[in-house]
Each structure stands twice: as structure tokens, then as C-alpha cells.
Design an enzyme around this catalytic site. Structure first.
Site, mmCIF file in Angstrom:
data_model
loop_
_atom_site.group_PDB
_atom_site.id
_atom_site.type_symbol
_atom_site.label_atom_id
_atom_site.label_comp_id
_atom_site.label_asym_id
_atom_site.label_seq_id
_atom_site.Cartn_x
_atom_site.Cartn_y
_atom_site.Cartn_z
ATOM 1 N N SER A 134 0.835 -1.206 0.000
ATOM 2 C CA SER A 134 0.000 0.000 0.000
ATOM 3 C C SER A 134 0.864 1.248 0.000
ATOM 4 O O SER A 134 1.607 1.511 0.945
ATOM 5 C CB SER A 134 -0.914 0.012 1.226
ATOM 6 O OG SER A 134 -1.382 1.328 1.438
ATOM 7 N N HIS A 142 -1.122 -1.255 -4.399
ATOM 8 C CA HIS A 142 -2.407 -0.866 -3.791
ATOM 9 C C HIS A 142 -2.423 0.643 -3.533
ATOM 10 O O HIS A 142 -1.539 1.175 -2.859
ATOM 11 C CB HIS A 142 -2.562 -1.641 -2.472
ATOM 12 C CG HIS A 142 -3.859 -1.461 -1.778
ATOM 13 N ND1 HIS A 142 -4.993 -2.201 -2.083
ATOM 14 C CD2 HIS A 142 -4.211 -0.642 -0.753
ATOM 15 C CE1 HIS A 142 -5.975 -1.845 -1.280
ATOM 16 N NE2 HIS A 142 -5.538 -0.894 -0.460
ATOM 17 N N ASP A 148 -4.560 3.844 -2.049
ATOM 18 C CA ASP A 148 -5.640 4.187 -1.120
ATOM 19 C C ASP A 148 -6.080 5.623 -1.315
ATOM 20 O O ASP A 148 -5.335 6.554 -0.988
ATOM 21 C CB ASP A 148 -5.147 4.023 0.318
ATOM 22 C CG ASP A 148 -4.982 2.562 0.691
ATOM 23 O OD1 ASP A 148 -5.972 1.823 0.589
ATOM 24 O OD2 ASP A 148 -3.865 2.172 1.069
ATOM 25 N N MET A 168 -8.579 8.625 -0.215
ATOM 26 C CA MET A 168 -9.435 9.038 0.907
ATOM 27 C C MET A 168 -9.932 10.453 0.670
ATOM 28 O O MET A 168 -9.163 11.310 0.218
ATOM 29 C CB MET A 168 -8.632 9.012 2.208
ATOM 30 C CG MET A 168 -8.029 7.660 2.517
ATOM 31 S SD MET A 168 -7.094 7.737 4.041
ATOM 32 C CE MET A 168 -6.394 6.081 4.060
ATOM 33 N N HIS A 193 -8.168 1.364 -4.208
ATOM 34 C CA HIS A 193 -9.113 1.237 -3.093
ATOM 35 C C HIS A 193 -9.671 2.617 -2.787
ATOM 36 O O HIS A 193 -8.982 3.468 -2.239
ATOM 37 C CB HIS A 193 -8.351 0.641 -1.885
ATOM 38 C CG HIS A 193 -9.151 0.551 -0.634
ATOM 39 N ND1 HIS A 193 -8.577 0.326 0.604
ATOM 40 C CD2 HIS A 193 -10.487 0.624 -0.405
ATOM 41 C CE1 HIS A 193 -9.516 0.277 1.527
ATOM 42 N NE2 HIS A 193 -10.685 0.469 0.953
ATOM 43 N N MET A 211 -11.773 4.987 -0.752
ATOM 44 C CA MET A 211 -12.475 5.227 0.519
ATOM 45 C C MET A 211 -13.135 6.592 0.409
ATOM 46 O O MET A 211 -12.743 7.566 1.062
ATOM 47 C CB MET A 211 -11.462 5.167 1.680
ATOM 48 C CG MET A 211 -11.008 3.745 1.961
ATOM 49 S SD MET A 211 -9.495 3.673 2.918
ATOM 50 C CE MET A 211 -8.307 3.750 1.584
ATOM 51 N N MET A 252 -11.781 -5.210 5.271
ATOM 52 C CA MET A 252 -10.959 -4.290 6.065
ATOM 53 C C MET A 252 -10.726 -4.920 7.440
ATOM 54 O O MET A 252 -11.681 -5.279 8.136
ATOM 55 C CB MET A 252 -11.652 -2.936 6.231
ATOM 56 C CG MET A 252 -11.742 -2.094 4.969
ATOM 57 S SD MET A 252 -10.184 -1.869 4.087
ATOM 58 C CE MET A 252 -9.151 -1.087 5.329
ATOM 59 N N GLY A 269 -8.793 4.541 6.946
ATOM 60 C CA GLY A 269 -8.477 5.957 7.134
ATOM 61 C C GLY A 269 -7.004 6.199 7.433
ATOM 62 O O GLY A 269 -6.486 7.260 7.129
ATOM 63 N N ASP A 302 -6.951 -6.088 4.266
ATOM 64 C CA ASP A 302 -6.243 -4.801 4.298
ATOM 65 C C ASP A 302 -6.304 -4.207 5.701
ATOM 66 O O ASP A 302 -7.392 -3.930 6.213
ATOM 67 C CB ASP A 302 -6.944 -3.865 3.292
ATOM 68 C CG ASP A 302 -6.254 -2.526 3.119
ATOM 69 O OD1 ASP A 302 -5.198 -2.295 3.727
ATOM 70 O OD2 ASP A 302 -6.802 -1.704 2.349
ATOM 71 N N GLY A 354 -3.210 -3.595 9.126
ATOM 72 C CA GLY A 354 -2.485 -4.274 10.209
ATOM 73 C C GLY A 354 -1.871 -5.596 9.808
ATOM 74 O O GLY A 354 -1.635 -6.460 10.655
HETATM 75 C C1 DX5 Z 1 -6.269 1.848 5.489
HETATM 76 C C2 DX5 Z 1 -5.805 1.549 4.081
HETATM 77 C C3 DX5 Z 1 -4.731 0.538 4.044
HETATM 78 C C4 DX5 Z 1 -3.488 0.950 4.776
HETATM 79 C C5 DX5 Z 1 -2.851 -0.281 5.350
HETATM 80 O O1 DX5 Z 1 -7.329 2.704 5.474
HETATM 81 O O2 DX5 Z 1 -6.867 1.069 3.290
HETATM 82 O O3 DX5 Z 1 -4.437 0.082 2.744
HETATM 83 O O4 DX5 Z 1 -2.560 1.624 3.972
HETATM 84 O O5 DX5 Z 1 -1.764 0.101 6.115
HETATM 85 P P1 DX5 Z 1 -1.092 -0.880 7.177
HETATM 86 O O6 DX5 Z 1 -0.675 -2.116 6.436
HETATM 87 O O7 DX5 Z 1 0.045 -0.086 7.700
HETATM 88 O O8 DX5 Z 1 -2.143 -1.185 8.221
HETATM 89 ZN ZN ZN Z 2 -6.420 -0.014 1.266
#
Ligand code: DX5
Ligand code: ZN
Length: 220
Positions: free
Chosen positions: A10, A35, A37, A39, A68, A70, A139, A144, A177, A179
Site C-alpha cells: 500500500s 495498492h 488508497d 481518501m 481502493h 475510501m 478491512m 483511514g 487490508d 495491520g
Molecule cells: C487503510 C488503508 C490501508 C493501509 C494499510 O485505510 O486502506 O491500505 O494503507 O496500512 P497498514 O498495512 O500499515 O495497516
Molecule cells: Zn487499502
């Protein structure tokens, strides 16, 4: 598909001061997808990057783009995501009033369609769309932010989703996705995930390519 896990780093956790170097490192690694993200500060309490930045990322990336969104009303941006050359467009279940239509529009645009569930959204709500989608993105944190703690209940959701996929004959992949690291990744692989997204675990590792290799090998 082969049995190996697919790995999608990501970009949210990349070094934005030298994005090019990070993406080139991903290009040379065993990562499968990149990936991205997006937002909007409305659907999630943060703003990341938009299309001008993603265009630059797309120019450098040799890996297929897993986008992705969001954001609210993701259907407004199908054309823009397609123009990036994205392989997969993931929209949130919670952001789409007419999810069936949005999934069709993504596929009509020539992309694969992914549907994303927040941690509190049950897998059972996918029963009437699972046959239409190419991927479900679960998720394992509240979206976020990168670097959050994995929510263990996700493991039960993977098992439930696998059952739904098998019962309906769907060919949807299961992506997870949030942690993800070597420890949680192992549990996710055992539970039946197909694709792991990882931000911090990869971009903060001393050797990114080696971390990607280790994540990839979690499923034999
Ligand atoms: C969170 C994103 C993830 C995020 C994951 O809202 O969608 O893709 O970047 O980051 P890590 O792997 O550090 O939890
Ligand atoms: Zn993501």
C-alpha cells in the site's frame, strides 16, 4: 489461480519524498499488485492523494494497480480510475446505494470489480452480489490510516466469506487490508485469504523486497 498468496504493497506508507525509488523497488520485488488508497475526508476521517499523484505512480509502476476508493459516491470516478490503467477498482459496500449498478459499470469500463467491507459490515450482506464481483476486500482495521492494529474478528469473516464463495460458485478473490504483518499474515493465510495488502510492514521494513518475499511465502 496458483496457490501462492498475492501481495499488494500500500503506497499510503511510502516515502512521498521519493516515491519513484519506492515504486521502482516494488517493481523489482515479488509483489503482485500496487495498492492505492484514495481518501476523501468524508467517508473516512483522512485525505490521502488524488488522481494527479496516482497518474505519476501509474507511470512508474510495472505492477497492476489495485485502487481502493475510501470515498463517497465512488461511481463518479470510474472513468478516471480506468484512465489510470487500473486493473482493479474497489468500492466500499457502505458507500454505494446502488452497488449492483456500480459493479456493472466498473466491469463495463473494462476493470475488475472489488467490493470492500468495513470491519462492522457483515459478510452475509454480500449474498446477492457475490456472483458478480471479482474480489471482496475485507478491512481488518477501520479505514483511514496506515499503521493500525489488526482486528482479529477478520479471521472469522474470511472463513464465512470462503463458505459463501464456495456455496455460490463465485470466483471472487479474498483480499485483506489493515495491520497485516508476518504474524497476522500467517493467520490470514491459514484462514484462506488470497491477497494481502500491507503498508507499514513493507515500507518501514529495512529490506522491502525481503519483507515482500517473506509475506509471499506465508502460504506454501
Ligand atoms: C487503510 C488503508 C490501508 C493501509 C494499510 O485505510 O486502506 O491500505 O494503507 O496500512 P497498514 O498495512 O500499515 O495497516
Ligand atoms: Zn487499502
Amino acid at each position: 489461480m496458483d496457490n501462492k498468496l498475492l501481495i499488494a504493497p500500500s503506497m499510503l506508507s511510502a516515502n512521498f519524498g521519493n516515491m519513484k525509488a519506492d515504486i521502482e523497488c516494488i517493481n523489482r520485488s515479488e509483489a503482485d499488485w500496487l495498492h492505492l488508497d484514495v481518501m476523501d475526508g468524508v467517508f473516512v476521517p483522512n485525505i490521502s492523494f488524488g488522481f494527479p499523484v496516482m497518474k505519476y505512480m501509474a507511470q512508474i509502476s510495472e505492477k497492476p494497480l489495485d485502487v481502493h476508493l475510501m470515498i463517497v459516491q465512488p461511481e463518479k470516478f470510474i472513468r478516471e480510475v480506468k484512465d489510470l490503467g487500473a486493473m482493479m477498482m474497489n468500492v466500499h459496500y457502505e458507500a454505494c446505494t446502488h452497488l449492483h449498478r456500480v459493479v456493472q459499470q466498473i466491469k463495463d469500463a473494462g476493470m475488475k470489480a472489488g467490493v470492500t467491507l468495513n470491519p462492522a459490515t457483515p459478510v452475509s450482506l454480500l449474498a446477492d452480489i457475490i456472483g458478480e464481483v471479482d474480489m471482496v476486500l475485507l478491512m481488518s482495521v477501520n479505514p483511514g490510516f496506515g499503521g493500525q492494529k489488526f482486528i482479529p474478528h477478520t479471521l472469522n469473516k474470511i472463513k464465512e466469506l470462503r463458505q459463501l464463495i464456495e456455496q455460490t460458485g463465485s470466483s471472487a478473490l479474498i483480499e485483506v487490508d489493515g495491520g497485516v504483518n508476518l504474524e497476522t499474515g500467517k493467520l490470514l493465510a491459514e484462514a484462506g485469504a488470497d491477497v494481502l495488502v500491507a503498508g507499514n510492514a513493507i515500507f518501514k521494513a529495512p529490506d522491502m523486497a525481503d519483507m515482500i518475499h517473506q509475506l509471499k511465502c506465508l502460504k506454501k
